[in-house]
Design a protein around this motif. Structure first.
Motif, PDB file in Angstrom:
ATOM      1  N   ALA A  80       0.668  -1.184   0.064  1.00 21.86           N
ATOM      2  CA  ALA A  80       0.019  -0.095   0.035  1.00 21.86           C
ATOM      3  C   ALA A  80       0.764   1.217  -0.119  1.00 21.86           C
ATOM      4  CB  ALA A  80      -1.074  -0.251   1.311  1.00 21.86           C
ATOM      5  N   ASP A  81       1.870   1.153   0.900  1.00 16.58           N
ATOM      6  CA  ASP A  81       2.704   2.391   0.855  1.00 16.58           C
ATOM      7  C   ASP A  81       3.372   2.726  -0.377  1.00 16.58           C
ATOM      8  OD1 ASP A  81       4.573   4.401   2.489  1.00 16.58           O
ATOM      9  OD2 ASP A  81       6.085   2.882   1.585  1.00 16.58           O
ATOM     10  N   LYS A  82       3.918   1.702  -1.350  1.00 17.88           N
ATOM     11  CA  LYS A  82       4.588   1.695  -2.318  1.00 17.88           C
ATOM     12  C   LYS A  82       3.790   2.308  -3.386  1.00 17.88           C
ATOM     13  CE  LYS A  82       8.422  -1.441  -0.907  1.00 17.88           C
ATOM     14  NZ  LYS A  82       8.047  -0.913   0.465  1.00 17.88           N
ATOM     15  N   LEU A  83       2.563   1.517  -3.507  1.00 21.30           N
ATOM     16  CA  LEU A  83       1.489   1.649  -4.534  1.00 21.30           C
ATOM     17  C   LEU A  83       1.084   3.058  -4.386  1.00 21.30           C
ATOM     18  CD1 LEU A  83      -0.037  -1.630  -4.741  1.00 21.30           C
ATOM     19  CD2 LEU A  83       1.242  -0.589  -6.748  1.00 21.30           C
ATOM     20  N   ASP A  84       1.135   3.434  -3.141  1.00 17.98           N
ATOM     21  CA  ASP A  84       0.148   4.994  -3.015  1.00 17.98           C
ATOM     22  C   ASP A  84       1.341   6.160  -3.311  1.00 17.98           C
ATOM     23  OD1 ASP A  84      -1.794   6.830  -1.792  1.00 17.98           O
ATOM     24  OD2 ASP A  84      -0.140   7.534  -0.824  1.00 17.98           O
ATOM     25  N   THR A  85       2.569   5.776  -3.291  1.00 18.24           N
ATOM     26  CA  THR A  85       3.768   6.627  -3.480  1.00 18.24           C
ATOM     27  C   THR A  85       3.566   6.727  -5.140  1.00 18.24           C
ATOM     28  OG1 THR A  85       5.063   6.072  -1.455  1.00 18.24           O
ATOM     29  CG2 THR A  85       6.318   7.161  -3.554  1.00 18.24           C
ATOM     30  N   LEU A  86       3.996   5.738  -5.831  1.00 21.43           N
ATOM     31  CA  LEU A  86       3.896   5.639  -7.137  1.00 21.43           C
ATOM     32  C   LEU A  86       2.657   6.297  -7.857  1.00 21.43           C
ATOM     33  CD1 LEU A  86       5.444   1.987  -7.239  1.00 21.43           C
ATOM     34  CD2 LEU A  86       6.530   4.121  -8.124  1.00 21.43           C
ATOM     35  N   VAL A  87       1.750   5.990  -7.240  1.00 18.33           N
ATOM     36  CA  VAL A  87       0.256   6.660  -8.068  1.00 18.33           C
ATOM     37  C   VAL A  87       0.139   7.921  -7.753  1.00 18.33           C
ATOM     38  CG1 VAL A  87      -2.234   6.701  -7.822  1.00 18.33           C
ATOM     39  CG2 VAL A  87      -1.156   4.519  -8.055  1.00 18.33           C
ATOM     40  N   GLY A  88       0.874   8.358  -6.782  1.00 15.03           N
ATOM     41  CA  GLY A  88       0.745   9.975  -6.388  1.00 15.03           C
ATOM     42  C   GLY A  88       1.748  10.733  -7.159  1.00 15.03           C
ATOM     43  N   PHE A  89       2.933  10.134  -7.275  1.00 20.28           N
ATOM     44  CA  PHE A  89       3.980  10.861  -8.321  1.00 20.28           C
ATOM     45  C   PHE A  89       3.739  10.778  -9.594  1.00 20.28           C
ATOM     46  CE2 PHE A  89       6.722  10.826  -4.562  1.00 20.28           C
ATOM     47  CZ  PHE A  89       7.326  11.960  -4.421  1.00 20.28           C
ATOM     48  N   TRP A  90       2.985   9.629 -10.210  1.00 23.28           N
ATOM     49  CA  TRP A  90       2.547   9.701 -11.475  1.00 23.28           C
ATOM     50  C   TRP A  90       1.426  10.583 -11.727  1.00 23.28           C
ATOM     51  CZ3 TRP A  90       6.497   6.414 -11.659  1.00 23.28           C
ATOM     52  CH2 TRP A  90       7.189   5.895 -12.881  1.00 23.28           C
ATOM     53  N   ALA A  91       0.404  10.607 -10.810  1.00 23.97           N
ATOM     54  CA  ALA A  91      -0.608  11.595 -11.007  1.00 23.97           C
ATOM     55  C   ALA A  91      -0.214  13.052 -11.112  1.00 23.97           C
ATOM     56  CB  ALA A  91      -1.617  11.448  -9.617  1.00 23.97           C
ATOM     57  N   ILE A  92       0.978  13.352 -10.722  1.00 21.17           N
ATOM     58  CA  ILE A  92       1.179  14.837 -10.605  1.00 21.17           C
ATOM     59  C   ILE A  92       2.483  14.871 -11.844  1.00 21.17           C
ATOM     60  CG2 ILE A  92       0.640  15.511  -8.281  1.00 21.17           C
ATOM     61  CD1 ILE A  92       3.777  15.339  -7.476  1.00 21.17           C
ATOM     62  N   ASP A  93       2.696  13.797 -12.420  1.00 23.79           N
ATOM     63  CA  ASP A  93       3.684  13.739 -13.787  1.00 23.79           C
ATOM     64  C   ASP A  93       5.057  13.918 -13.202  1.00 23.79           C
ATOM     65  OD1 ASP A  93       4.303  13.295 -16.198  1.00 23.79           O
ATOM     66  OD2 ASP A  93       4.188  15.350 -16.793  1.00 23.79           O
ATOM     67  N   GLU A  94       5.331  13.357 -12.076  1.00 23.19           N
ATOM     68  CA  GLU A  94       6.804  13.659 -11.420  1.00 23.19           C
ATOM     69  C   GLU A  94       7.179  12.137 -11.696  1.00 23.19           C
ATOM     70  OE1 GLU A  94       8.973  15.746 -10.385  1.00 23.19           O
ATOM     71  OE2 GLU A  94       7.783  17.499 -10.607  1.00 23.19           O
ATOM     72  N   LYS A  95       7.855  11.838 -12.772  1.00 21.63           N
ATOM     73  CA  LYS A  95       8.584  10.553 -13.056  1.00 21.63           C
ATOM     74  C   LYS A  95       9.953  10.433 -13.222  1.00 21.63           C
ATOM     75  CE  LYS A  95       4.244  10.105 -15.980  1.00 21.63           C
ATOM     76  NZ  LYS A  95       4.069  10.010 -17.459  1.00 21.63           N
ATOM     77  N   PRO A  96      10.668   9.457 -12.807  1.00 22.05           N
ATOM     78  CA  PRO A  96      12.030   9.283 -13.051  1.00 22.05           C
ATOM     79  C   PRO A  96      12.548   9.742 -14.564  1.00 22.05           C
ATOM     80  CG  PRO A  96      11.432   7.456 -11.979  1.00 22.05           C
ATOM     81  CD  PRO A  96      10.118   7.983 -12.630  1.00 22.05           C
ATOM     82  N   THR A  97      13.539  10.424 -14.715  1.00 20.89           N
ATOM     83  CA  THR A  97      13.872  10.681 -16.035  1.00 20.89           C
ATOM     84  C   THR A  97      15.376  10.423 -16.163  1.00 20.89           C
ATOM     85  OG1 THR A  97      14.473  13.091 -15.384  1.00 20.89           O
ATOM     86  CG2 THR A  97      12.248  12.550 -16.454  1.00 20.89           C
ATOM     87  N   GLY A  98      15.730   9.486 -17.045  1.00 22.85           N
ATOM     88  CA  GLY A  98      17.128   9.089 -17.114  1.00 22.85           C
ATOM     89  C   GLY A  98      17.665   8.405 -15.995  1.00 22.85           C
ATOM     90  N   SER A  99      18.992   9.092 -15.595  1.00 21.45           N
ATOM     91  CA  SER A  99      19.329   8.213 -14.342  1.00 21.45           C
ATOM     92  C   SER A  99      18.867   9.234 -13.160  1.00 21.45           C
ATOM     93  CB  SER A  99      20.996   8.560 -14.340  1.00 21.45           C
ATOM     94  OG  SER A  99      21.279   9.912 -14.444  1.00 21.45           O
ATOM     95  N   LYS A 100      17.926   9.906 -13.289  1.00 17.07           N
ATOM     96  CA  LYS A 100      17.608  10.885 -12.064  1.00 17.07           C
ATOM     97  C   LYS A 100      16.233  10.218 -11.478  1.00 17.07           C
ATOM     98  CE  LYS A 100      19.090  15.306 -13.747  1.00 17.07           C
ATOM     99  NZ  LYS A 100      18.751  16.795 -14.486  1.00 17.07           N
ATOM    100  N   ASP A 101      16.423  10.220 -10.157  1.00 18.59           N
ATOM    101  CA  ASP A 101      15.236   9.265  -9.505  1.00 18.59           C
ATOM    102  C   ASP A 101      15.138   9.874  -8.106  1.00 18.59           C
ATOM    103  OD1 ASP A 101      13.084   7.852  -8.768  1.00 18.59           O
ATOM    104  OD2 ASP A 101      14.074   5.989  -8.933  1.00 18.59           O
ATOM    105  N   PRO A 102      15.154  10.936  -8.005  1.00 16.92           N
ATOM    106  CA  PRO A 102      15.412  11.726  -6.473  1.00 16.92           C
ATOM    107  C   PRO A 102      14.318  10.944  -5.404  1.00 16.92           C
ATOM    108  CG  PRO A 102      14.205  13.135  -7.793  1.00 16.92           C
ATOM    109  CD  PRO A 102      14.729  12.152  -8.867  1.00 16.92           C
ATOM    110  N   PHE A 103      13.261  10.489  -5.910  1.00 19.12           N
ATOM    111  CA  PHE A 103      12.123  10.086  -4.822  1.00 19.12           C
ATOM    112  C   PHE A 103      12.166   8.410  -4.940  1.00 19.12           C
ATOM    113  CE2 PHE A 103      10.625  14.194  -6.496  1.00 19.12           C
ATOM    114  CZ  PHE A 103      10.687  14.746  -5.375  1.00 19.12           C
ATOM    115  N   ALA A 104      13.256   8.033  -5.352  1.00 17.25           N
ATOM    116  CA  ALA A 104      13.469   6.612  -5.401  1.00 17.25           C
ATOM    117  C   ALA A 104      12.155   5.588  -5.819  1.00 17.25           C
ATOM    118  CB  ALA A 104      13.768   5.797  -3.850  1.00 17.25           C
TER     119      ALA A 104
END
Length: 205
Positions: free
Chosen positions: A34-58
């Motif tokens: 639940a923790d991981k899915l909520d984090t991923l869905v939330g970041f995808w919803a605001i269009d904050e996805k990893p780009t290239g080698s950058k993944d500041p929110f793991a």
């Protein structure tokens, strides 16, 4: 509090790396997913996805954690439905219904669930390659469009086992031979315009 609650609090960030253990207790599994899915869905919803080698929110680590927890505990989940449910709950938690209360007129967050599903697929591919599975077998199984990670993994393993048999080797050789003949005929321009299968001829045969 019950031991299961204490264990879930301790384990809900796991796994934090490739060598870290995964939760196995049902409560810990539920909280960690639940923790991981909520984090991923939330970041995808605001269009904050990893780009290239950058993944500041793991986020890659979170998705790989979901993959490892799912496979280690043999959880049969349809991820497209899970992501849709998580998105629905996320929207409700944040009070982002367009027609409710003080949020009237507010545009809801937009989740690209297919893109997020593809992100999970890439993490599963990475995990299977690390486990020694062939990349072409992984791609072949993913082409079926399945979203059950356990079933995908089993199919990759079954396909690899089949191709290691004599029947599998013969089937692969026959396919390669047919593909080479078609390529040669295509170069000569001798192929008919319509290469679709004639079901009537098959029925007669």
């Amino acid at each position: 509090e019950p031991a299961a609650v204490a264990d879930a609090i301790r384990d809900h960030y796991k796994p934090q790396g490739p060598s870290d253990s995964v939760p196995t207790d049902p409560v810990s599994i539920a909280v960690a997913l639940a923790d991981k899915l909520d984090t991923l869905v939330g970041f995808w919803a605001i269009d904050e996805k990893p780009t290239g080698s950058k993944d500041p929110f793991a986020l890659r680590r979170a998705a790989l954690g979901v993959v490892r927890i799912t496979l280690a505990n043999d959880l049969r989940l349809g991820f497209q439905g899970i992501l849709g449910m998580s998105d629905f709950e996320f929207q409700n938690q944040k009070g982002l219904q367009i027609s409710d209360g003080p949020f009237v007129g507010l545009t809801k967050l937009s989740l690209d669930s297919l893109d997020l599903l593809s992100f999970f697929a890439d993490r599963l591919k990475q995990h299977l390659r690390d486990e020694g599975q062939r990349h072409d077998l992984i791609d072949a199984v993913f082409a079926l469009g399945e979203d059950d990670l356990v079933l995908i993994t089993r199919r990759v393993e079954a396909l690899g086992a089949f191709l290691d048999t004599e029947d599998g080797a013969n089937l692969l050789a026959g396919y390669k031979r047919a593909a080479n003949i078609l390529k040669a005929e295509e170069k000569k321009g001798d192929l008919p315009a319509d290469l679709s299968v004639n079901d009537a001829l098959i029925a007669k045969g």
